[in-house]
Design a protein around this motif. Structure first.
Motif, PDB file in Angstrom:
ATOM      1  N   LYS A  17      65.523  80.705  59.187  1.00  0.00           N
ATOM      2  CA  LYS A  17      64.092  80.452  59.034  1.00  0.00           C
ATOM      3  C   LYS A  17      63.904  79.204  58.180  1.00  0.00           C
ATOM      4  O   LYS A  17      64.388  79.127  57.059  1.00  0.00           O
ATOM      5  N   THR A  18      63.173  78.230  58.739  1.00  0.00           N
ATOM      6  CA  THR A  18      62.949  76.956  58.064  1.00  0.00           C
ATOM      7  C   THR A  18      61.800  77.049  57.065  1.00  0.00           C
ATOM      8  O   THR A  18      61.098  78.064  56.996  1.00  0.00           O
ATOM      9  N   GLN A  19      61.577  75.964  56.337  1.00  0.00           N
ATOM     10  CA  GLN A  19      60.540  75.957  55.297  1.00  0.00           C
ATOM     11  C   GLN A  19      59.139  76.178  55.849  1.00  0.00           C
ATOM     12  O   GLN A  19      58.263  76.667  55.148  1.00  0.00           O
ATOM     13  N   ASP A  20      58.922  75.839  57.125  1.00  0.00           N
ATOM     14  CA  ASP A  20      57.615  76.060  57.743  1.00  0.00           C
ATOM     15  C   ASP A  20      57.590  77.343  58.579  1.00  0.00           C
ATOM     16  O   ASP A  20      56.789  77.496  59.483  1.00  0.00           O
ATOM     17  N   ASN A  21      58.493  78.259  58.244  1.00  0.00           N
ATOM     18  CA  ASN A  21      58.570  79.605  58.822  1.00  0.00           C
ATOM     19  C   ASN A  21      58.883  79.643  60.312  1.00  0.00           C
ATOM     20  O   ASN A  21      58.576  80.627  60.976  1.00  0.00           O
ATOM     21  N   ILE A  51      68.649  83.808  57.545  1.00  0.00           N
ATOM     22  CA  ILE A  51      69.074  82.858  56.514  1.00  0.00           C
ATOM     23  C   ILE A  51      67.933  81.879  56.266  1.00  0.00           C
ATOM     24  O   ILE A  51      67.508  81.176  57.183  1.00  0.00           O
ATOM     25  N   PRO A  52      67.432  81.835  55.044  1.00  0.00           N
ATOM     26  CA  PRO A  52      66.378  80.857  54.755  1.00  0.00           C
ATOM     27  C   PRO A  52      66.966  79.450  54.642  1.00  0.00           C
ATOM     28  O   PRO A  52      68.041  79.259  54.077  1.00  0.00           O
ATOM     29  N   VAL A  53      66.269  78.500  55.213  1.00  0.00           N
ATOM     30  CA  VAL A  53      66.651  77.087  55.114  1.00  0.00           C
ATOM     31  C   VAL A  53      65.435  76.382  54.504  1.00  0.00           C
ATOM     32  O   VAL A  53      64.675  75.715  55.197  1.00  0.00           O
ATOM     33  N   PRO A  54      65.236  76.543  53.188  1.00  0.00           N
ATOM     34  CA  PRO A  54      63.997  76.116  52.545  1.00  0.00           C
ATOM     35  C   PRO A  54      63.772  74.614  52.474  1.00  0.00           C
ATOM     36  O   PRO A  54      62.643  74.179  52.308  1.00  0.00           O
ATOM     37  N   ASN A 107      72.075  66.142  54.473  1.00  0.00           N
ATOM     38  CA  ASN A 107      72.701  66.179  53.154  1.00  0.00           C
ATOM     39  C   ASN A 107      72.677  67.612  52.620  1.00  0.00           C
ATOM     40  O   ASN A 107      73.695  68.121  52.143  1.00  0.00           O
ATOM     41  N   TYR A 108      71.543  68.283  52.707  1.00  0.00           N
ATOM     42  CA  TYR A 108      71.410  69.665  52.239  1.00  0.00           C
ATOM     43  C   TYR A 108      72.338  70.617  52.998  1.00  0.00           C
ATOM     44  O   TYR A 108      73.016  71.460  52.402  1.00  0.00           O
ATOM     45  N   LEU A 109      72.395  70.474  54.326  1.00  0.00           N
ATOM     46  CA  LEU A 109      73.204  71.366  55.157  1.00  0.00           C
ATOM     47  C   LEU A 109      74.674  70.957  55.205  1.00  0.00           C
ATOM     48  O   LEU A 109      75.485  71.653  55.798  1.00  0.00           O
ATOM     49  N   GLU A 110      74.997  69.833  54.586  1.00  0.00           N
ATOM     50  CA  GLU A 110      76.355  69.302  54.552  1.00  0.00           C
ATOM     51  C   GLU A 110      76.897  69.044  55.962  1.00  0.00           C
ATOM     52  O   GLU A 110      77.987  69.480  56.319  1.00  0.00           O
ATOM     53  N   CYS A 111      76.121  68.312  56.719  1.00  0.00           N
ATOM     54  CA  CYS A 111      76.523  67.888  58.060  1.00  0.00           C
ATOM     55  C   CYS A 111      76.984  66.434  57.948  1.00  0.00           C
ATOM     56  O   CYS A 111      76.249  65.501  58.241  1.00  0.00           O
ATOM     57  N   ASP A 112      78.211  66.277  57.482  1.00  0.00           N
ATOM     58  CA  ASP A 112      78.709  64.963  57.084  1.00  0.00           C
ATOM     59  C   ASP A 112      78.715  63.939  58.213  1.00  0.00           C
ATOM     60  O   ASP A 112      78.348  62.780  58.003  1.00  0.00           O
ATOM     61  N   LYS A 113      79.147  64.342  59.389  1.00  0.00           N
ATOM     62  CA  LYS A 113      79.256  63.383  60.491  1.00  0.00           C
ATOM     63  C   LYS A 113      77.881  62.812  60.871  1.00  0.00           C
ATOM     64  O   LYS A 113      77.719  61.605  60.997  1.00  0.00           O
TER      65      LYS A 113
END
Length: 161
Positions: A17-21, A51-54, A107-113
């Motif tokens: 669930k994203t910050q905008d629900n 899983i919240p993804v705020p 950056n937050y989700l650590e998706c480096d590529k």
């Protein structure tokens, strides 16, 4: 805790669930192959519930999910690699607001590529430009006094060539 959500193929599904629900249900392996934050959560068995993804909005998370799906299968042939590179180039060719949202989210989700691809795009937007042009491109207000700016130019002449 409830059991993990499974589809007909018995593949684990993550519900986020994203910050905008906005709620997303995505195959766990697709996300954990690219997003280190979610990989760690899966390894720690923390993916049973929503899983919240705020720090990420729904539009941005949808784009990242699309990118993860596109990168889920390794390219075998040179032609497949070239097609993926073209797709990636098109994917990062977005407006500044979207670019910033994607940079912050990856950056937050650590998706480096993907983060590195987005940084390359941002760098290409400022490459070869003078500070005034960069400020104009990114709507940055110059908060230096004329004296401070002159001092910086004297101390770092290489940066203004």
């Amino acid at each position: 805790m409830s059991s993990p959500i499974n589809n007909d193929d018995s593949k684990k599904i993550m519900k986020l669930k994203t910050q905008d629900n906005q709620t997303f249900e995505v195959e766990e392996s697709i996300l954990t192959n690219q997003l280190q934050l979610l990989k760690i959560m899966a390894e720690d068995d923390c993916t049973h519930d929503v899983i919240p993804v705020p720090n990420v909005d729904g539009k941005t998370f949808a784009m990242i999910t699309e990118w993860c799906k596109k990168h889920d299968n390794p390219c075998v042939t040179e032609e497949e690699q070239n097609e993926l590179q073209k797709w990636d180039d098109s994917f990062v060719d977005v407006d500044q607001s979207t670019l910033l949202s994607l940079l912050l989210a990856t950056n937050y989700l650590e998706c480096d590529k993907l983060f590195n691809q987005l940084c390359d795009k941002a760098a290409s937007m400022i490459r070869g430009k003078q500070p005034e042009e960069i400020r104009e491109t990114f709507n940055i207000t110059n908060d230096f006094t004329p004296e401070e700016e002159a001092e910086i130019k004297n101390q770092n002449p290489w940066a203004f060539q």
